[in-house]
Design a protein around this motif. Sequence first.
Motif: not given
Lengths: 634, 289
Positions: A422-442
């Motif tokens: 959609v944007t033509g750009r990549m997100y930040h992978e490590r940050w993305g994984q950290a956010s996942f774990w934070l949300t999953f645990v939360g």
Amino acid sequence: MTVSTPPATTVRINRLERIWKETPGLLGWLTTTDHKRIGILYFFTSLFFFGAGGVEALLIRTQLIGPNQSTLDPATFNEMMSTHGTTMIFFFVVPMSLGAFGNYLIPLMIGARDMAFPRLNALTYWIFLCAGIFLYVGVFSGNAPSAGWFDYVPLASKAYSPGPGIDFYALSLLFVGISTTAGAINAIVTIFKLRAPGMSLNRMPLFCFAFLAVSFALVFALPALSTALILLELERLLGFHFFIPASGGDPILWQNLFWIFGHPEVYIIILPAFGIATSIIPTFVRQKMVAFPLVALAEILVAFLGFGVWAHHMFAVGLASATTIYFAAASLVIVIPSGIQLFSWITTIVTGTPRFKTPLLWIIGFIVLFIMGGLSGVTFAAIPFDQQTTDTYYVVAHFHYVIFGAAVFPLLGGMYYWFPKVTGRMYHERWGQASFWLTFVGTNITFFPMHILGLDGMPRRNYTYGPEMGWTGLNLIETLGAYLLALGLLSVFANLAISLFRGERAGNDPWGGDTLEWSTTSPPPEYNYAVIPKVSSPYAMWDEEDREEDRRNLELGRKTLERGHETPASTAVDAEWDEILEMPSHSAWPPLVALAMAAVFTMVLLQQWLGAAIFTAILALTVVGFHLKEPEEA
Amino acid sequence: MLVVASIVFLGAVGMLVMGWVRRDRPGLPFVGENETANTFLVVLFGMGIPIAILVALFVISDLVLLKETDAPDAGSTAMTVTVVGHQWFWEASYEGGAETANEIHIPVRTPVELVARSADVIHSFWVPELNRKIDMIPGQANSIELYAERPGVFRGQCAEFCGLQHAHMAFRVYAEPRRRFDSWLASSERPAADPQSTQAKQGQRYFLEDGCAACHTIAGTQAEGTVGPNLTHLAGRDTIAADTLPNTPEDLFRWIQNPQSVKPGTKMPGLGLGAKKYHAIVAYLTELR
């Protein structure tokens, strides 16, 4: 991608660019009929409502952090919990999945240049926006609904809810129902008629099967809700008697009508998530879905069976035993198609060679949470158990595992997955994984203890509890979990927002994706595909020869439809070339029709019948304008 | 259920972990890459095993256990108590004419038919330790059986969201040995005793003249209101305001003087009578044994 672009190709692309050019600036966004722009509008609007619903959730959790708190008074608490449910279901999950993901991705996945009815598509967005504003005008003017999201009568009747809060609720849901119905019909026609020639139904991506099933479910489920809401408003505004027993009405009628809609709605919420999961898994495990036809069948079966189980929400109302037993059995049957899908995902992951990137992590989180929510769901089909746990926090735990865990997690995974497209750009992978774990645990800290509290007898929707009940510790944990969860979600969106400006360039296909959208540029051009793509399997992007043929076709000018604003229509099942459709471009009518409609609803709310009649006439005129053919382009 | 659910959950998560461990190797252990085997796995875990578990669950819970929560057959119970849900208290009446509120007494080891009705919105009668919940629906009479194996006090509460004070709509069921229950019932059928102390006599006058009687009934007096709970034997109860406060003179005073601060939104208004009158009314109410 290609080594060098032949001059003929450049000419054709320039011509398509000119034909499909969008109006620049704000006016362009107001009058757009491009499914991608509408999808983006849907995305940001439903994201806003997600934020609103989230703030409401945090207020609720803050009030329940300890016994006898007074962050919210009882009236405000009831308003917040009612608005939280209504917002999340009607103004976040459904528009986010159908409006944003469906709109943006369905035409791309089936190789079309737009939805079947582009103006109607724009109209659905503007109606959704107006209906959402309508509800929140109520909330901010101190007239939020306060009878819960399923709004049982007689509590929601005039006698017990005299203020206009319930009217804001009922009219905004009627209003947004128009949008959802139109959007569902649009999706059905698009999926049946606009698939690229060659994409017969058995070659259609599972994502589209899921959205097809959802759209059918919506078309059949929403009338029950609309009927209930119209009866309620006739009663509240004009003094009819449908639900009041003293006048011969029946309050159970509301419950039946509401849940005839409400249970299919659960599958409407979750099926798009299934569709997203079946898009992400093959890409990241580099393996086709195991048992593809079974999964397609299961998706449709879930949507169908969802209509036969509504009374399992009503096991405590004193229905006859034979009725409850039937509905319990029917509810158990739904486990089967869900089980097939679940084990198809798991088997595909196990037998493939998975790369655990952020999108796949969200899907695995989804699978784990869905198993939890599914297992607690099965327990409700044990009627005696249901009669103990219904209306307790056990139910709250269950449906948050299902709706937040199983429906929203894939949406978040999907945001990461299609972000480069959609944007033509990549997100930040490590940050993305950290956010996942934070949300999953939360998520688990917030919702898991609710099972225990429910079994311990804490009823849902209590604005407070006494210290002597022994519920303090778990409630405290839940509230802290909710803050963590909010933090996780904020970090998701912070990552995406920053990557929008700073992310690396993504290229057309950063993942080695399996479906057609990865063959076009990122972001895709207005016309999606310069050549109507050739399709010979559900994993079109993995058929290298077909993509090569597309490039040759572009060079030779075959299947480019460069004479006008055109897309091909094909036959419903086998997708043979049928005709070429002239598609409308920008139009100012959709927002105008939506505005006129909002005026009618406002007048009804204010009980200004003359005003309502006048605006209905204006609405009729705008609908005529809506159907006008646009002037021929010079 | 918990055990089976745990096995299913751990099994599925175990497979996912296996997917992570074998992330670089395609196919299944032992079987390798085999499409038929994969589909077989999906059918086995997705259909075969669930069908077996679900049939067992259905038969045990919905055909066998369900009978225990059904409405009792006519004539199978020894007595009937009718409970009517109000925003936000419970009114209970017995066949002999005894009426009380928020505290229901039943004889132990006796099947009691409980008839659940509502005076306004939908409530749900729920004593977790005694039986299922049963919704109280206006215009409809539902019934369940209450059966207490041992004497004791069982807490119950409203389980269907019913408005502002849904959270403060609890009650108690007292299961008592037969003799004790009989004497409770006999005294509950009698009208209220006349006030004895001077202060209580004054209190009765204020109660009847200053507005309380418009909503409350005290059998044997002119107080015949039906909006609020019956107070004929209020002093015999352990709690007030639907299990919100203990029934002490101090709490009673606090409650009647400013009900809205104790239970915001309750239908009971503060009448602004002044401390002297409130103390007198409390004195009267505490004599209503």
